[in-house]
Enzyme design. Sequence first.
Site, PDB file in Angstrom:
ATOM      1  N   LYS A  67       0.881  -1.177   0.000  1.00 56.83           N
ATOM      2  CA  LYS A  67       0.000   0.000   0.000  1.00 56.83           C
ATOM      3  C   LYS A  67       0.907   1.211   0.000  1.00 56.83           C
ATOM      4  CE  LYS A  67      -2.525   1.637   3.595  1.00 56.83           C
ATOM      5  NZ  LYS A  67      -3.696   1.806   4.491  1.00 56.83           N
ATOM      6  N   ARG A 110     -10.614  -2.021   6.752  1.00 64.15           N
ATOM      7  CA  ARG A 110      -9.709  -3.034   7.319  1.00 64.15           C
ATOM      8  C   ARG A 110      -9.344  -2.684   8.759  1.00 64.15           C
ATOM      9  NH1 ARG A 110      -5.015  -0.206   8.909  1.00 64.15           N
ATOM     10  NH2 ARG A 110      -3.302  -0.429   7.430  1.00 64.15           N
ATOM     11  N   GLN A 138     -12.624   7.825  11.217  1.00 63.81           N
ATOM     12  CA  GLN A 138     -12.662   6.355  11.370  1.00 63.81           C
ATOM     13  C   GLN A 138     -13.788   5.872  12.284  1.00 63.81           C
ATOM     14  OE1 GLN A 138     -10.447   4.421   9.706  1.00 63.81           O
ATOM     15  NE2 GLN A 138      -9.374   6.220   8.930  1.00 63.81           N
ATOM     16  N   ASN A 159     -15.853  12.551  22.805  1.00 67.84           N
ATOM     17  CA  ASN A 159     -14.895  13.228  21.933  1.00 67.84           C
ATOM     18  C   ASN A 159     -14.475  14.500  22.652  1.00 67.84           C
ATOM     19  OD1 ASN A 159     -13.625  13.201  19.186  1.00 67.84           O
ATOM     20  ND2 ASN A 159     -14.543  15.228  19.139  1.00 67.84           N
ATOM     21  N   GLY A 220      -6.058   3.974  17.501  1.00 66.91           N
ATOM     22  CA  GLY A 220      -5.581   5.252  16.959  1.00 66.91           C
ATOM     23  C   GLY A 220      -4.073   5.359  16.840  1.00 66.91           C
ATOM     24  N   THR A 221      -3.342   4.666  17.720  1.00 71.72           N
ATOM     25  CA  THR A 221      -1.887   4.873  17.782  1.00 71.72           C
ATOM     26  C   THR A 221      -1.180   4.024  16.732  1.00 71.72           C
ATOM     27  OG1 THR A 221      -1.999   5.461  20.100  1.00 71.72           O
ATOM     28  CG2 THR A 221       0.127   4.728  19.287  1.00 71.72           C
ATOM     29  N   ASP A 222      -0.647   4.721  15.720  1.00 72.33           N
ATOM     30  CA  ASP A 222       0.041   4.030  14.626  1.00 72.33           C
ATOM     31  C   ASP A 222       1.333   4.732  14.259  1.00 72.33           C
ATOM     32  OD1 ASP A 222      -1.045   6.326  13.606  1.00 72.33           O
ATOM     33  OD2 ASP A 222      -2.111   5.382  11.944  1.00 72.33           O
TER      34      ASP A 222
HETATM   35  P1  NAD Z   1      -9.470  12.319  12.292  1.00 68.89           P
HETATM   36  O1  NAD Z   1      -8.457  13.370  12.092  1.00 68.89           O
HETATM   37  O2  NAD Z   1     -10.665  12.279  11.435  1.00 68.89           O
HETATM   38  O3  NAD Z   1      -9.976  12.346  13.824  1.00 68.89           O
HETATM   39  C1  NAD Z   1      -9.074  12.478  14.880  1.00 68.89           C
HETATM   40  C2  NAD Z   1      -9.781  12.222  16.196  1.00 68.89           C
HETATM   41  O4  NAD Z   1      -8.800  12.291  17.253  1.00 68.89           O
HETATM   42  C3  NAD Z   1     -10.852  13.270  16.515  1.00 68.89           C
HETATM   43  O5  NAD Z   1     -11.916  12.622  17.200  1.00 68.89           O
HETATM   44  C4  NAD Z   1     -10.102  14.209  17.498  1.00 68.89           C
HETATM   45  O6  NAD Z   1     -10.988  14.879  18.382  1.00 68.89           O
HETATM   46  C5  NAD Z   1      -9.255  13.197  18.232  1.00 68.89           C
HETATM   47  N1  NAD Z   1      -8.094  13.783  18.911  1.00 68.89           N
HETATM   48  C6  NAD Z   1      -7.007  14.323  18.314  1.00 68.89           C
HETATM   49  N2  NAD Z   1      -6.148  14.751  19.276  1.00 68.89           N
HETATM   50  C7  NAD Z   1      -6.707  14.455  20.462  1.00 68.89           C
HETATM   51  C8  NAD Z   1      -6.304  14.639  21.805  1.00 68.89           C
HETATM   52  N3  NAD Z   1      -5.153  15.219  22.118  1.00 68.89           N
HETATM   53  N4  NAD Z   1      -7.134  14.220  22.791  1.00 68.89           N
HETATM   54  C9  NAD Z   1      -8.312  13.642  22.484  1.00 68.89           C
HETATM   55  N5  NAD Z   1      -8.741  13.417  21.231  1.00 68.89           N
HETATM   56  C10 NAD Z   1      -7.942  13.830  20.236  1.00 68.89           C
HETATM   57  O7  NAD Z   1      -8.661  10.947  12.223  1.00 68.89           O
HETATM   58  P2  NAD Z   1      -9.202   9.493  11.877  1.00 68.89           P
HETATM   59  O8  NAD Z   1      -9.087   9.256  10.414  1.00 68.89           O
HETATM   60  O9  NAD Z   1     -10.498   9.233  12.553  1.00 68.89           O
HETATM   61  O10 NAD Z   1      -8.055   8.603  12.555  1.00 68.89           O
HETATM   62  C11 NAD Z   1      -7.919   8.545  13.948  1.00 68.89           C
HETATM   63  C12 NAD Z   1      -6.578   7.936  14.282  1.00 68.89           C
HETATM   64  O11 NAD Z   1      -6.540   6.592  13.820  1.00 68.89           O
HETATM   65  C13 NAD Z   1      -5.387   8.644  13.618  1.00 68.89           C
HETATM   66  O12 NAD Z   1      -4.381   8.784  14.579  1.00 68.89           O
HETATM   67  C14 NAD Z   1      -4.964   7.695  12.518  1.00 68.89           C
HETATM   68  O13 NAD Z   1      -3.598   7.808  12.220  1.00 68.89           O
HETATM   69  C15 NAD Z   1      -5.286   6.371  13.169  1.00 68.89           C
HETATM   70  N6  NAD Z   1      -5.474   5.250  12.237  1.00 68.89           N
HETATM   71  C16 NAD Z   1      -5.031   4.038  12.645  1.00 68.89           C
HETATM   72  C17 NAD Z   1      -5.170   2.952  11.814  1.00 68.89           C
HETATM   73  C18 NAD Z   1      -4.718   1.598  12.278  1.00 68.89           C
HETATM   74  O14 NAD Z   1      -4.690   0.659  11.492  1.00 68.89           O
HETATM   75  N7  NAD Z   1      -4.415   1.427  13.536  1.00 68.89           N
HETATM   76  C19 NAD Z   1      -5.768   3.093  10.556  1.00 68.89           C
HETATM   77  C20 NAD Z   1      -6.264   4.346  10.189  1.00 68.89           C
HETATM   78  C21 NAD Z   1      -6.119   5.423  11.044  1.00 68.89           C
END
Ligand code: NAD
Length: 321
Positions: A67, A110, A138, A159, A220-222
Site C-alpha cells: 500500500k 480493514r 474512522q 470526543n 488510533g496509535t500508529d
Molecule cells: P481524524 O483526524 O478524522 O480524527 C481524529 C480524532 O482524534 C478526533 O476525534 C479528534 O478529536 C481526536 N483527537 C485528536 N487529538 C486528540 C487529543 N489530544 N485528545 C483527544 N482526542 C484527540 O482521524 P481518523 O481518520 O479518525 O483517525 C484517527 C486515528 O486513527 C489517527 O491517529 C490515525 O492515524 C489512526 N489510524 C489508525 C489505523 C490503524 O490501522 N491502527 C488506521 C487508520 C487510522
Amino acid sequence: MIIVPEKEIANLMTRDAAFTAVEEVFASMAARSAYNFPVVREAIGHADALYGFKSGFDRAALNLGLKSGGYWPGNAAKGLTNHQSTIFLFDADTGQCRAVVGGNLLTALRTAAASAVSVAHLAREDSRVLGIVGAGHQAAYQLRAVAEQRPFERIVAWNRTADKVEPLRAVADEMGLAFESVTLDELGAVSDVIVTITSSFDPILSAAQVKPGTHVACMGTDTKGKQEVESALIGQATVFTDEVAQSISIGECQHAIGDQTIRAEDITELGAVINAKHVGRSSDDEITLFDGTGVGLQDLAVAAAVVDLAVEQGVATEVEI
Ligand code: NAD
C-alpha cells in the site's frame, strides 16, 4: 492487470468480507506464513506531505504487494481526502502487477475489521455497552463493525469536542441502538467494550476509568509518540496485538515498553487466539486489550478480496501492462 478504482469499492466490499480477510491474515501472520516488510515513511519536503509504503507477503493466500500513500494536509482545501492510498498486488509466481486498487475506503474498513476481529475473539459474550473514544473519520466505521460482534444495546461516546459525536448518534440510530454522549469517567464505568480511535499524543483513558472484564481496542496509535491510554492500563490488561514489532515501536504499547510496565514477551498476537494457540480471555474479570497498529498485510488481504468480488460481479477493468 485489474483496476478497481476508489469509487467502486463501496459497492463491492462488505464488512463481512473485510472481517474474514483480516481474521485470515492475522491467523496467517501468527502461523508465520505471512510477514510484513519494514515500513517506509518519509516527509518528502513537498506539499507538507508524509509518504510511504506498507508491504508484505502472505504465502498462504499468495497475496504479495504494497500500500502506497500517506497524508497531504492541503488536500481538504482542494476537496480531496487528506489521507490518500493505493494498493498494488503482484502475482507471487511471476512478479507481474496483478491489480491496482483504491485504498482510502479499504483502509477504514480493514481498520474497523481489525477491532471487530479482536472483539469477536476477546470480548465477554455478555457485552451490552460499547464505548467509542474519538469521533473522527474512522469512528463511524469502527462503530458499525464492532457493534455487529456482540448483542450490544447501547453506545456511549466521548470526543474532546462533544458536539462532534453527533454523526455517531446517527449511525447508532440507524442500527437501532441507544446512544449517549458521556464523560470519560461515565464511559469507562459502563462500557463492556471500548474502542479508542483518536490522534492523541497524550493518554486519554486511565486505568482507574476502566472496569474489570472490559475489552479495550486501541486503534488510533500508529506512529511514534502517539498515545491513547495510560501505561498502567496496559499493565493491568492481557495484551494482544496484530504484530508485536509494530506494537512496541509505533503502537499503543510503545510507552508501556519504554517505561517497563510490560515486556514484548507479554504481548500476544491476536492470530494466536484465532489459531487456538492461546486461550485469549480466561476470565470474566480480566481486562483484555488489543493494540491495533495497522499492518500492510491487512491492506493486501482486503484488496485481494475486493479484486475477487470485482471479477465475480463482472465489474473489474482489465488492462494490458
Ligand atoms: P481524524 O483526524 O478524522 O480524527 C481524529 C480524532 O482524534 C478526533 O476525534 C479528534 O478529536 C481526536 N483527537 C485528536 N487529538 C486528540 C487529543 N489530544 N485528545 C483527544 N482526542 C484527540 O482521524 P481518523 O481518520 O479518525 O483517525 C484517527 C486515528 O486513527 C489517527 O491517529 C490515525 O492515524 C489512526 N489510524 C489508525 C489505523 C490503524 O490501522 N491502527 C488506521 C487508520 C487510522
